[in-house]
Write a protein that holds these residues in place. Structure first.
Motif, mmCIF file in Angstrom:
data_model
loop_
_atom_site.group_PDB
_atom_site.id
_atom_site.type_symbol
_atom_site.label_atom_id
_atom_site.label_comp_id
_atom_site.label_asym_id
_atom_site.label_seq_id
_atom_site.Cartn_x
_atom_site.Cartn_y
_atom_site.Cartn_z
ATOM 1 N N THR A 11 8.451 11.570 60.170
ATOM 2 C CA THR A 11 9.656 11.567 59.335
ATOM 3 C C THR A 11 10.525 12.752 59.698
ATOM 4 O O THR A 11 10.024 13.875 59.815
ATOM 5 C CB THR A 11 9.292 11.655 57.841
ATOM 6 O OG1 THR A 11 8.466 12.801 57.634
ATOM 7 C CG2 THR A 11 8.558 10.417 57.366
ATOM 8 N N ALA A 12 11.815 12.505 59.850
ATOM 9 C CA ALA A 12 12.739 13.607 60.122
ATOM 10 C C ALA A 12 14.158 13.161 59.797
ATOM 11 O O ALA A 12 14.705 12.283 60.448
ATOM 12 C CB ALA A 12 12.649 14.055 61.579
ATOM 13 N N SER B 222 10.465 16.779 49.266
ATOM 14 C CA SER B 222 11.482 16.096 50.058
ATOM 15 C C SER B 222 11.062 14.663 50.333
ATOM 16 O O SER B 222 9.895 14.290 50.160
ATOM 17 C CB SER B 222 11.708 16.825 51.389
ATOM 18 O OG SER B 222 10.552 16.727 52.204
ATOM 19 N N VAL B 223 12.038 13.863 50.784
ATOM 20 C CA VAL B 223 11.733 12.493 51.193
ATOM 21 C C VAL B 223 10.767 12.506 52.362
ATOM 22 O O VAL B 223 9.845 11.681 52.442
ATOM 23 C CB VAL B 223 13.029 11.737 51.563
ATOM 24 C CG1 VAL B 223 12.710 10.405 52.213
ATOM 25 C CG2 VAL B 223 13.883 11.515 50.328
ATOM 26 N N GLU B 224 10.964 13.432 53.304
ATOM 27 C CA GLU B 224 10.063 13.508 54.450
ATOM 28 C C GLU B 224 8.625 13.724 53.999
ATOM 29 O O GLU B 224 7.704 13.055 54.478
ATOM 30 C CB GLU B 224 10.476 14.644 55.391
ATOM 31 C CG GLU B 224 11.764 14.385 56.142
ATOM 32 C CD GLU B 224 12.975 14.932 55.425
ATOM 33 O OE1 GLU B 224 14.033 15.068 56.062
ATOM 34 O OE2 GLU B 224 12.885 15.229 54.216
ATOM 35 N N ALA B 225 8.434 14.683 53.082
ATOM 36 C CA ALA B 225 7.093 14.970 52.590
ATOM 37 C C ALA B 225 6.503 13.750 51.888
ATOM 38 O O ALA B 225 5.325 13.427 52.067
ATOM 39 C CB ALA B 225 7.112 16.168 51.643
ATOM 40 N N PHE C 145 16.242 3.231 49.340
ATOM 41 C CA PHE C 145 16.590 4.598 48.960
ATOM 42 C C PHE C 145 15.875 5.600 49.858
ATOM 43 O O PHE C 145 16.484 6.557 50.354
ATOM 44 C CB PHE C 145 16.221 4.848 47.493
ATOM 45 C CG PHE C 145 16.670 6.189 46.969
ATOM 46 C CD1 PHE C 145 17.817 6.291 46.214
ATOM 47 C CD2 PHE C 145 15.941 7.339 47.238
ATOM 48 C CE1 PHE C 145 18.242 7.533 45.727
ATOM 49 C CE2 PHE C 145 16.352 8.574 46.761
ATOM 50 C CZ PHE C 145 17.499 8.666 46.003
ATOM 51 N N LEU C 146 14.571 5.409 50.078
ATOM 52 C CA LEU C 146 13.810 6.332 50.910
ATOM 53 C C LEU C 146 14.314 6.325 52.352
ATOM 54 O O LEU C 146 14.422 7.377 52.988
ATOM 55 C CB LEU C 146 12.325 5.969 50.861
ATOM 56 C CG LEU C 146 11.630 6.203 49.521
ATOM 57 C CD1 LEU C 146 10.236 5.590 49.524
ATOM 58 C CD2 LEU C 146 11.546 7.696 49.198
#
Length: 560
Positions: free
Chosen positions: A186-187, A321-324, A400-401
């Motif tokens: 994820t980034a 965060s979304v990444e996490a 959303f994600l």
């Protein structure tokens, strides 16, 4: 390998992989093409973004034996290093580990393997790579491929508690490999910009990106007045093996102890970075083989841990965060079968306001200033996006994600399953109606403790309307629910005589909360900020006290 597909044949013969995905072939081709690239132009740089379970490791494992020099792989965690060394040994690729705490014979043996060229893969971490003697050795080892695995840690940890990540770029320039690859699942654009700044000094890079969607994972958000009850309900009702992610070390231990004390026969244990090495190994081994275990963990567990049959990942409050979140929820369903990602979060005032405003996960422009203030602003913006996911009214969880990651085709993704698209999204927390009704109908009659007895129908509570409305809850859960309801303005606790300490109804006025915008600032919406760690503080305190009263805490190894 005289056929038309030598790389595919090598994957089958050496690794037992029946076929390579197109993106794996592309990454491997970029590595092999670097053999013929002009070294005077500097290293070839590439960033590879593939979802968890998509075979990122094979993209550098496979070409390692085919490249003219060794491959150096930098991992964030010691557990990942040991796991990777074992996997490479199993397929006949000689790997050497460089890490802190090695004995003198171990270190000298590793140095000999590297100096002689015997080691095809060198496995290390940022801190060790930066040691002057190690760096000097690597400079003369003709490293061909420099790999940074879990590269989002460069941006997320480098500016915090792992400053060695900030010096990886210097190490790359000193070692002078022919190709540098940063792998991550994820980034978002800000994370990519920071990784590029630190590793590539903003030189151009190739980007290989697969669709970040995991269609076999069902996403769900559950608001809660009692986080304890929400967790017990989720763990009892969801398939296992399961992971429960929580923000603090004491928190995960308390959660595991409470699960063991509350759910008969459950095998629940805890994991965090502060455990001794032997205990970490014991827990990792147990969970890898467990078919119905529940692991309560901080973010220390997950990166690179390849347990394919995890069925459920539960978050005890929103991560940073979304990444996490996608990294951690992506631990579920790596075998491709149905899996579940459930986020539990404290109820907010916005849950009880009509006409809530739609939230949109805004992204920054991707231009990252080098100042600490700019990086702090980006971190805060990312946290607000995650809060919006937890508390907002925006429709599909999956889209959303994906938008939060900056995925351009998010709107085109067909949602296979999330609670909102299925029409089962939980808008208000369980117990809200019962507690609010009691406060309205029996205004100023009960203290919080008396109300809890009344709602669970304890002997001696008065026979009035709504008595027993929360039968099945226990006293601690109801008291936690009442405290939360008071904190968000759903009810009031009178502070003056003659009704001091008694609960009454409260009118929630319609106000505007705040949502992240393009600039990283905030604008009006109906979403209220949720601080997961802060919101859980009182819960953990009361639960720890209750557990200590019930019995002394058992050693987790004694759980069955």
């Amino acid at each position: 390998m005289d056929g038309l597909d030598p790389v595919g044949e090598y994957a089958r013969d050496a690794f037992g992989i029946p076929y390579l995905y197109p993106y794996q072939r592309l990454v491997i081709a970029n590595v092999l093409d670097a053999i013929e690239a002009d070294a005077d132009n500097g290293p070839v740089n590439q960033v590879v973004i593939l979802p968890t379970g998509a075979g990122k490791s094979l993209c550098f494992q496979l070409p390692a034996a085919l490249c003219p020099g060794p491959t150096l792989v930098v991992y964030p965690l010691l557990g990942l290093m040991a796991d990777q060394a074992a996997r490479l040994a199993a397929v006949g690729v000689t790997a050497t580990v460089l890490k802190g705490g090695m004995t003198i014979p171990e270190r000298e043996s590793a140095f000999r393997d590297i100096g002689s060229g015997k080691a095809r893969v060198i496995i290390s971490n940022p801190e060790t790579v930066g040691v002057p003697r190690v760096l000097e050795l690597l400079k003369h080892a003709s490293v061909f491929h420099f790999v940074v695995d879990e590269a989002h840690c460069v941006a997320e940890w480098g500016d915090g508690f792992r400053p060695a990540y900030l010096r990886l770029g210097d190490a790359i320039r000193s070692i002078a490999p022919r190709i540098v690859t940063a792998f991550t699942a994820t980034a978002s654009p800000p994370i990519l910009a920071r990784v590029s700044e630190l590793l590539f000094t903003d030189r151009p890079y190739l980007l290989v990106s697969g669709a970040p969607d995991r269609p076999n994972i069902r996403y769900e958000v559950r608001p809660a007045l009692s986080m304890r009850r929400a967790l017990l309900t989720a763990v009892s009702g969801m398939p296992r093996p399961a992971i429960v992610f929580a923000p603090s070390r004491p928190g995960v231990q308390i959660l595991a102890e409470d699960l063991r004390a509350s759910i008969p026969g459950i095998d629940a244990r805890f994991y965090h970075a502060g455990l001794e090495k032997a205990e970490k190994t014991t827990i990792e081994t147990w969970f890898m083989s467990s078919r119905d275990g529940v692991l309560c963990s901080t973010c220390a567990y997950g990166l690179g841990m390849d347990k394919a049959n995890i069925r459920t990942v539960i978050h005890f409050g929103p991560p940073s965060s979304v990444e996490a979140y996608l990294q951690e929820s992506g631990r579920a369903g790596r075998d491709g079968n149905q899996a579940f990602a459930v986020m539990l979060r404290k109820a907010t005032p916005g849950d009880f306001r009509a006409g809530s405003v739609t939230a949109t996960p805004a992204q920054s422009s991707g231009v990252v200033a080098s100042s600490a203030d700019a990086r702090k602003a980006i971190a805060q913006s990312r946290a607000r996006i995650m809060e919006a996911y937890a508390t907002g009214d925006y429709g599909c969880r999956r889209r959303f994600l994906l938008k939060g990651l900056g995925y351009d085709d998010a709107d085109a993704v067909s949602c296979s399953s999330c609670d909102d698209c299925e029409g089962f999204a939980m808008r208000t927390a369980p117990g809200s109606r019962e507690i609010a009704s009691l406060a309205r109908i029996h205004a100023r009659r009960f203290t919080a403790r008396e109300a809890a007895s009344f709602l669970i129908c304890e002997p001696g509570s008065p026979a009035r309307r709504h008595r027993g409305a929360l039968v099945g809850w226990n006293r601690d859960e109801v008291e936690e629910g009442i405290a939360t309801a008071a904190s968000i303005g759903l009810i009031r606790v009178r502070t003056r005589q003659p009704w001091k300490g008694r609960i009454a109804s409260a009118r929630i006025t319609r106000t505007r909360a705040r949502t992240p915008t393009q600039s990283g600032k905030t604008s009006s919406s109906s979403i209220s900020s949720v601080d997961a760690a802060g919101a859980s503080f009182a819960f953990f305190g009361s639960l720890k006290e209750r557990l200590s009263r019930r019995r002394s805490s058992p050693r987790q190894g004694s759980a069955t």
